[in-house]
Design an enzyme around this catalytic site. Structure first.
Site, short mmCIF file in Angstrom:
data_model
loop_
_atom_site.label_atom_id
_atom_site.label_comp_id
_atom_site.label_asym_id
_atom_site.label_seq_id
_atom_site.Cartn_x
_atom_site.Cartn_y
_atom_site.Cartn_z
N GLU A 1 45.34 34.10 37.81
CA GLU A 1 44.72 35.20 38.42
C GLU A 1 44.92 35.46 40.27
O GLU A 1 44.44 35.29 40.82
CB GLU A 1 43.27 34.45 38.65
CG GLU A 1 41.93 34.16 36.89
CD GLU A 1 40.88 34.95 36.84
OE1 GLU A 1 40.97 35.21 36.29
OE2 GLU A 1 40.59 34.11 38.05
N ASN B 1 33.84 34.63 32.17
CA ASN B 1 33.00 34.13 33.87
C ASN B 1 32.38 34.98 34.47
O ASN B 1 32.38 36.40 34.90
CB ASN B 1 34.18 34.22 34.73
CG ASN B 1 33.62 33.45 36.26
OD1 ASN B 1 32.72 33.24 35.68
ND2 ASN B 1 34.48 33.75 36.72
N SER C 1 40.45 42.07 36.70
CA SER C 1 40.36 42.74 35.57
C SER C 1 41.19 43.83 34.75
O SER C 1 41.11 44.83 34.69
CB SER C 1 41.14 44.55 36.89
OG SER C 1 40.08 44.30 38.01
N HIS D 1 38.86 28.58 40.92
CA HIS D 1 38.70 30.26 41.39
C HIS D 1 38.43 30.44 42.89
O HIS D 1 38.21 29.35 43.68
CB HIS D 1 36.84 30.53 40.72
CG HIS D 1 37.29 32.48 40.18
ND1 HIS D 1 36.71 32.99 40.95
CD2 HIS D 1 36.68 32.46 39.06
CE1 HIS D 1 37.05 34.05 41.08
NE2 HIS D 1 37.47 34.02 39.67
N GLY E 1 38.43 41.63 40.72
CA GLY E 1 37.06 42.53 40.62
C GLY E 1 37.57 43.82 41.28
O GLY E 1 36.76 44.23 41.92
N LYS F 1 29.85 34.83 36.57
CA LYS F 1 29.90 34.57 37.88
C LYS F 1 28.43 34.45 38.75
O LYS F 1 27.23 33.83 37.40
CB LYS F 1 30.45 35.66 38.83
CG LYS F 1 31.50 35.56 38.14
CD LYS F 1 32.40 36.83 39.42
CE LYS F 1 33.86 37.64 38.62
NZ LYS F 1 34.41 37.98 39.79
C1 PEP Z 1 37.09 36.37 37.91
O1 PEP Z 1 36.49 36.50 37.72
O2 PEP Z 1 37.65 35.62 36.91
C2 PEP Z 1 38.02 38.10 37.10
C3 PEP Z 1 39.14 37.54 36.13
O3 PEP Z 1 36.96 38.91 37.17
P1 PEP Z 1 37.30 40.03 37.27
O4 PEP Z 1 37.66 40.42 35.41
O5 PEP Z 1 36.25 41.30 37.38
O6 PEP Z 1 38.55 40.65 37.95
#
Ligand code: PEP
Length: 251
Positions: A167, A9, A213, A95, A173, A11
């Site tokens: 998630e 993703n 993460s 999300h 993040g 973003k």
């Molecule tokens: C996400 O945005 O779905 C995500 C998992 O971000 P990150 O890997 O940066 O935590």
């Protein structure tokens, strides 16, 4: 045997030129690797260029959102047929950033899911608890509400393309990834609840991804978990080598 899925993703990152560069690198790093379904989700502006750059590769394209109406006077929005036209086969829905900053609810997610399935886009449905919900011991309750309301009224025979991404909001993040034990526990809860809703055949075949993460260093802890079928990666998907390492961990 469930096929593993790894989704990047991006973003709100990458211009068209940067996006093409990233997928061209990925194509090189992942050539010949076909065991894991690999999906990238660039911003809307880069979708079509990335789709062209991905021709003759096994990488797939996702959008990060879709509008819940098939078409109409919705200034600034993008429809499922436009995403299909741009080359997408998947769409990320619900999300936590969309829930937090753009007021998306379980009901909105439900409407978008129905539309995506009707139009032939495979939905990657994101669910997860906030830190205060986990601290209050409400994780299972939050996950089951998100699933029950998000999938309300849907029929099991239409749900084959569905992918669920667990998630936890506190892990996105933040560099604070959920431990593999905690991820497995949540994934088992999700599979059980979907078994109650749609039957065990569906639940046993469903792909459940972990997101929060994940990076090239911590991925080995996740790959062998019994109820984890891949990962949804944010930050680490912006670098071709990190993302390729994550993908090949599942091969
Ligand atoms: C996400 O945005 O779905 C995500 C998992 O971000 P990150 O890997 O940066 O935590």
């Amino acid at each position: 045997m469930r096929e593993s899925v790894v989704v990047g993703n991006w973003k709100m990152h990458k211009t068209i030129a940067e996006s093409i560069r990233l997928v061209t690198e990925l194509k090189g790093l992942l050539s010949g690797k076909r065991d894991t379904v690999t999906v990238v989700a660039p911003p809307f502006t880069a979708l079509n260029s990335v789709s062209i750059a991905l021709q003759n590769s096994h990488l797939k394209l996702a959008a990060q959102n879709v509008h819940q109406a098939a078409q109409g006077a919705y200034t600034g929005e993008i429809s499922a047929s436009m995403l299909l036209d741009a080359g997408c086969s998947y769409v990320i829905l619900g999300h936590s950033e969309r829930r937090l900053y753009f007021a998306e609810t379980n009901d909105t997610v439900n409407k978008k899911l129905r539309l995506a399935l009707d139009e032939g886009l495979a939905p990657i449905m994101c669910i997860g608890e906030r830190q205060e919900e986990r601290d209050a011991g409400r994780t299972e309750e939050v996950l089951t509400i998100q699933l029950t309301e998000g999938l309300k009224g849907l029929r099991v025979q239409n749900l084959a393309p569905l992918i669920v991404a667990y998630e936890p909001v506190w892990a996105i993040g933040t560099g604070k990834n959920a431990t593999p034990e905690l991820a497995q526990e949540a994934h088992a809860t999700i599979r059980k609840h979907l078994g109650d809703m749609f039957g065990s055949v569906f639940a046993n075949g469903l792909r459940i991804l972990y997101g929060g993460s994940v990076n090239a260093e911590n991925i080995p802890g996740y790959v062998d978990l019994p109820d984890l079928d891949g990962v949804l990666v944010g930050g680490a998907s912006l670098n071709s080598e990190s993302f390729a390492k994550i993908v090949t961990s599942f091969d």
